[in-house]
Design a protein around this motif. Structure first.
Motif, PDB file in Angstrom:
ATOM      1  N   THR A  35      59.728  61.509 -32.052  1.00  0.00           N
ATOM      2  CA  THR A  35      60.851  61.262 -32.723  1.00  0.00           C
ATOM      3  C   THR A  35      61.857  62.456 -33.032  1.00  0.00           C
ATOM      4  O   THR A  35      60.974  63.627 -33.339  1.00  0.00           O
ATOM      5  N   PHE A  36      63.151  62.347 -33.141  1.00  0.00           N
ATOM      6  CA  PHE A  36      63.680  63.538 -33.576  1.00  0.00           C
ATOM      7  C   PHE A  36      63.645  64.089 -34.835  1.00  0.00           C
ATOM      8  O   PHE A  36      63.384  63.197 -35.929  1.00  0.00           O
ATOM      9  N   VAL A  37      63.575  65.378 -35.186  1.00  0.00           N
ATOM     10  CA  VAL A  37      63.590  65.737 -36.685  1.00  0.00           C
ATOM     11  C   VAL A  37      65.045  66.161 -36.895  1.00  0.00           C
ATOM     12  O   VAL A  37      65.749  66.946 -36.039  1.00  0.00           O
ATOM     13  N   THR A  38      65.789  65.517 -37.864  1.00  0.00           N
ATOM     14  CA  THR A  38      67.173  65.657 -37.732  1.00  0.00           C
ATOM     15  C   THR A  38      67.848  66.611 -39.011  1.00  0.00           C
ATOM     16  O   THR A  38      68.729  66.806 -39.507  1.00  0.00           O
ATOM     17  N   ASN A  39      66.578  67.606 -39.530  1.00  0.00           N
ATOM     18  CA  ASN A  39      67.241  68.551 -40.346  1.00  0.00           C
ATOM     19  C   ASN A  39      67.989  69.844 -39.634  1.00  0.00           C
ATOM     20  O   ASN A  39      68.272  69.721 -38.445  1.00  0.00           O
ATOM     21  N   LYS A  40      68.236  70.839 -40.271  1.00  0.00           N
ATOM     22  CA  LYS A  40      69.165  71.979 -39.767  1.00  0.00           C
ATOM     23  C   LYS A  40      68.637  72.522 -38.542  1.00  0.00           C
ATOM     24  O   LYS A  40      69.391  73.098 -37.728  1.00  0.00           O
ATOM     25  N   TYR A  41      67.277  72.628 -38.366  1.00  0.00           N
ATOM     26  CA  TYR A  41      66.424  73.337 -37.418  1.00  0.00           C
ATOM     27  C   TYR A  41      65.966  72.590 -36.353  1.00  0.00           C
ATOM     28  O   TYR A  41      65.435  73.068 -35.311  1.00  0.00           O
ATOM     29  N   LYS A  42      66.351  71.234 -36.516  1.00  0.00           N
ATOM     30  CA  LYS A  42      65.973  70.147 -35.449  1.00  0.00           C
ATOM     31  C   LYS A  42      64.451  70.144 -34.986  1.00  0.00           C
ATOM     32  O   LYS A  42      63.662  70.658 -35.882  1.00  0.00           O
ATOM     33  N   GLY A  43      64.340  69.907 -33.862  1.00  0.00           N
ATOM     34  CA  GLY A  43      62.705  69.862 -33.404  1.00  0.00           C
ATOM     35  C   GLY A  43      62.257  68.258 -33.084  1.00  0.00           C
ATOM     36  O   GLY A  43      63.105  67.355 -33.149  1.00  0.00           O
ATOM     37  N   THR A  44      61.105  67.989 -32.741  1.00  0.00           N
ATOM     38  CA  THR A  44      60.463  66.973 -32.732  1.00  0.00           C
ATOM     39  C   THR A  44      59.437  66.546 -33.470  1.00  0.00           C
ATOM     40  O   THR A  44      58.412  67.365 -33.474  1.00  0.00           O
ATOM     41  N   LEU A  45      59.165  65.378 -33.919  1.00  0.00           N
ATOM     42  CA  LEU A  45      57.843  65.064 -34.597  1.00  0.00           C
ATOM     43  C   LEU A  45      57.022  64.274 -33.801  1.00  0.00           C
ATOM     44  O   LEU A  45      57.270  63.089 -33.429  1.00  0.00           O
ATOM     45  N   LEU A  46      55.709  64.663 -33.503  1.00  0.00           N
ATOM     46  CA  LEU A  46      54.896  63.980 -32.670  1.00  0.00           C
ATOM     47  C   LEU A  46      54.045  63.316 -33.756  1.00  0.00           C
ATOM     48  O   LEU A  46      53.470  63.790 -34.509  1.00  0.00           O
ATOM     49  N   GLY A  47      53.687  61.696 -33.171  1.00  0.00           N
ATOM     50  CA  GLY A  47      52.510  61.425 -34.167  1.00  0.00           C
ATOM     51  C   GLY A  47      51.624  60.443 -33.623  1.00  0.00           C
ATOM     52  O   GLY A  47      51.861  60.135 -32.385  1.00  0.00           O
ATOM     53  N   ALA A  48      50.384  60.046 -34.063  1.00  0.00           N
ATOM     54  CA  ALA A  48      49.547  59.270 -33.607  1.00  0.00           C
ATOM     55  C   ALA A  48      48.776  58.721 -34.584  1.00  0.00           C
ATOM     56  O   ALA A  48      48.534  58.982 -35.831  1.00  0.00           O
ATOM     57  N   THR A  49      49.081  57.399 -34.334  1.00  0.00           N
ATOM     58  CA  THR A  49      48.841  56.424 -35.492  1.00  0.00           C
ATOM     59  C   THR A  49      47.834  55.114 -34.975  1.00  0.00           C
ATOM     60  O   THR A  49      47.416  55.184 -33.633  1.00  0.00           O
ATOM     61  N   ALA A  50      46.694  54.594 -35.940  1.00  0.00           N
ATOM     62  CA  ALA A  50      45.840  53.884 -35.332  1.00  0.00           C
ATOM     63  C   ALA A  50      46.288  52.489 -36.195  1.00  0.00           C
ATOM     64  O   ALA A  50      47.313  52.516 -36.775  1.00  0.00           O
ATOM     65  N   PHE A  68      47.313  58.800 -38.429  1.00  0.00           N
ATOM     66  CA  PHE A  68      46.100  59.745 -38.015  1.00  0.00           C
ATOM     67  C   PHE A  68      46.453  61.191 -37.954  1.00  0.00           C
ATOM     68  O   PHE A  68      45.825  61.961 -38.694  1.00  0.00           O
ATOM     69  N   ALA A  69      47.465  61.704 -37.257  1.00  0.00           N
ATOM     70  CA  ALA A  69      47.766  62.935 -36.889  1.00  0.00           C
ATOM     71  C   ALA A  69      49.349  63.055 -36.461  1.00  0.00           C
ATOM     72  O   ALA A  69      49.739  62.200 -36.147  1.00  0.00           O
ATOM     73  N   PHE A  70      49.862  64.076 -36.876  1.00  0.00           N
ATOM     74  CA  PHE A  70      51.219  64.383 -36.603  1.00  0.00           C
ATOM     75  C   PHE A  70      51.475  66.055 -36.255  1.00  0.00           C
ATOM     76  O   PHE A  70      50.671  66.916 -36.842  1.00  0.00           O
ATOM     77  N   ALA A  71      52.606  66.290 -35.521  1.00  0.00           N
ATOM     78  CA  ALA A  71      52.759  67.739 -35.254  1.00  0.00           C
ATOM     79  C   ALA A  71      54.360  67.807 -35.247  1.00  0.00           C
ATOM     80  O   ALA A  71      55.225  66.960 -34.901  1.00  0.00           O
ATOM     81  N   ILE A  72      54.815  68.957 -35.725  1.00  0.00           N
ATOM     82  CA  ILE A  72      56.140  69.480 -35.506  1.00  0.00           C
ATOM     83  C   ILE A  72      56.114  70.377 -34.486  1.00  0.00           C
ATOM     84  O   ILE A  72      55.687  71.169 -34.411  1.00  0.00           O
ATOM     85  N   VAL A  73      57.116  70.094 -33.282  1.00  0.00           N
ATOM     86  CA  VAL A  73      57.261  70.883 -31.914  1.00  0.00           C
ATOM     87  C   VAL A  73      58.523  71.089 -31.675  1.00  0.00           C
ATOM     88  O   VAL A  73      59.456  70.406 -32.362  1.00  0.00           O
ATOM     89  N   GLN A  83      51.922  46.733 -28.027  1.00  0.00           N
ATOM     90  CA  GLN A  83      53.050  47.436 -28.514  1.00  0.00           C
ATOM     91  C   GLN A  83      52.638  48.701 -29.560  1.00  0.00           C
ATOM     92  O   GLN A  83      51.888  48.687 -29.977  1.00  0.00           O
ATOM     93  N   ASN A  84      53.589  49.845 -29.178  1.00  0.00           N
ATOM     94  CA  ASN A  84      53.435  50.935 -29.788  1.00  0.00           C
ATOM     95  C   ASN A  84      53.918  50.942 -31.298  1.00  0.00           C
ATOM     96  O   ASN A  84      55.365  51.240 -31.374  1.00  0.00           O
ATOM     97  N   ASP A  85      52.913  50.737 -32.096  1.00  0.00           N
ATOM     98  CA  ASP A  85      53.330  50.774 -33.433  1.00  0.00           C
ATOM     99  C   ASP A  85      53.523  52.204 -34.074  1.00  0.00           C
ATOM    100  O   ASP A  85      53.743  52.429 -35.043  1.00  0.00           O
ATOM    101  N   GLY A  86      53.074  53.182 -32.881  1.00  0.00           N
ATOM    102  CA  GLY A  86      53.561  54.448 -33.326  1.00  0.00           C
ATOM    103  C   GLY A  86      54.837  54.783 -33.864  1.00  0.00           C
ATOM    104  O   GLY A  86      55.493  55.842 -34.255  1.00  0.00           O
ATOM    105  N   ASP A  87      55.741  53.753 -33.250  1.00  0.00           N
ATOM    106  CA  ASP A  87      57.182  53.918 -33.434  1.00  0.00           C
ATOM    107  C   ASP A  87      57.385  53.728 -34.973  1.00  0.00           C
ATOM    108  O   ASP A  87      58.618  54.187 -35.354  1.00  0.00           O
ATOM    109  N   ASP A  88      56.766  53.268 -35.718  1.00  0.00           N
ATOM    110  CA  ASP A  88      56.932  53.125 -37.130  1.00  0.00           C
ATOM    111  C   ASP A  88      56.636  54.268 -38.150  1.00  0.00           C
ATOM    112  O   ASP A  88      56.958  54.463 -39.224  1.00  0.00           O
TER     113      ASP A  88
END
Length: 287
Positions: A117-132, A142-147, A281-286
């Motif tokens: 999902t998009f990071v909406t702060n000043k410097y933008k980017g994307t938040l990647l997430g993995a949930t169980a 479970f895990a996340f990353a800023i890329v 369904q991808n509950d990672g959307d949450d």
């Protein structure tokens, strides 16, 4: 009226809602204080309040190496990787998986819902997430990353970090995603033995768009119901019977074109090579 004065007035509002927009601050100051201020004053006032509350965003990137070291020392066993490029001078991406998440995942089904999902702060980017999901079918982070974005390289990097965490897992992992092209490539590359299911919600939305707006909602609902029945079909024979009904009612050209780039092993239960545990369904959307 200066931005510093505006900053002192709106600080509590910015504290409770960091994403508040300057236009909302203009309305709030007008309604509650009878003050008329131009947009640029509201913008600078919010920026000043944010800096006072949370520090300078740009300078905070320089603190990331310290943060990683403290995280590893205070959460022993956590997996945190900071990538600052080849020369180590510029932030590229960061991966975090806390020790509690690593331990807790052992009691979850071997299944990860992944999305970005998009990071909406000043410097933008994307938040990647993995949930169980835990034993109560609740979302388990479970895990996340800023890329920088949802690129093939970033998704491969993210899943490679996950593979490092789960190197001793000993269970076959199943992935559920929205079938983003970069995700498909990364799962195939990093976890070639893992089944990869496509999210039913996204598939339904994609199928719905194949029909013009003029088509009635009751017709679309019927087609989506048949598609769900197709996905849940427990046997190949029932899948074929339902597919014939779907093609007859939904139009063979539209259905065939939609299914042409949708491998059955990635969405249909009758052909899925692994275990989905009833999850479609991808509950990672949450996250």
């Amino acid at each position: 009226m200066g931005s510093r004065l505006v900053s002192s007035i709106v600080k509590d509002k910015v504290r409770s809602n960091p994403l508040v927009r300057p236009i909302e601050l203009i309305t709030d100051l007008k309604e509650n204080y009878g003050l008329d201020i131009p947009y640029h004053v509201a913008w600078y006032g919010k920026e000043s309040a944010t800096k006072d509350l949370h520090g300078d965003e740009e300078l905070s990137y320089a603190h990331l190496p310290w943060y990683v070291n403290v995280l590893k020392a205070s959460n022993v066993g956590s997996h945190c990787v900071l990538d600052c490029g080849e020369d180590g001078s510029r932030f590229q991406r960061i991966f975090i998986c806390f020790k509690a998440s690593i331990d807790g995942f052992r009691w979850c089904r071997p299944m990860l819902f992944i999305d970005g999902t998009f990071v909406t702060n000043k410097y933008k980017g994307t938040l990647l997430g993995a949930t169980a999901k835990n034993g109560n079918k609740e979302v388990f982070p479970f895990a996340f990353a800023i890329v920088s974005g949802e690129t093939v390289d970033n998704w491969r990097w993210f899943l490679q970090r996950i593979s490092e965490v789960l190197v001793d897992e000993g269970r076959q992992l199943t992935f559920i995603s929205d079938r983003h092209g970069a995700i498909i490539d990364a799962v195939r590359t990093v976890f070639p033995a893992s089944p990869h299911g496509f999210c039913l919600y996204h598939l339904k939305e994609n199928l719905k768009k194949k029909y013009p707006h003029a088509v009635g909602s009751s017709f679309k609902d019927h087609i989506l119901w048949l598609f769900c029945k197709l996905l849940y079909a427990p046997t190949v024979e029932e899948y074929q019977d339902t597919l014939k009904k779907l093609r007859d009612d939904g139009g063979s050209k539209i259905i065939d074109k939609f299914l042409a780039d949708l491998p059955v092993q990635n969405f249909a239960n009758a052909f899925f090579p692994g275990k989905r545990y009833g999850e479609d369904q991808n509950d990672g959307d949450d996250f």
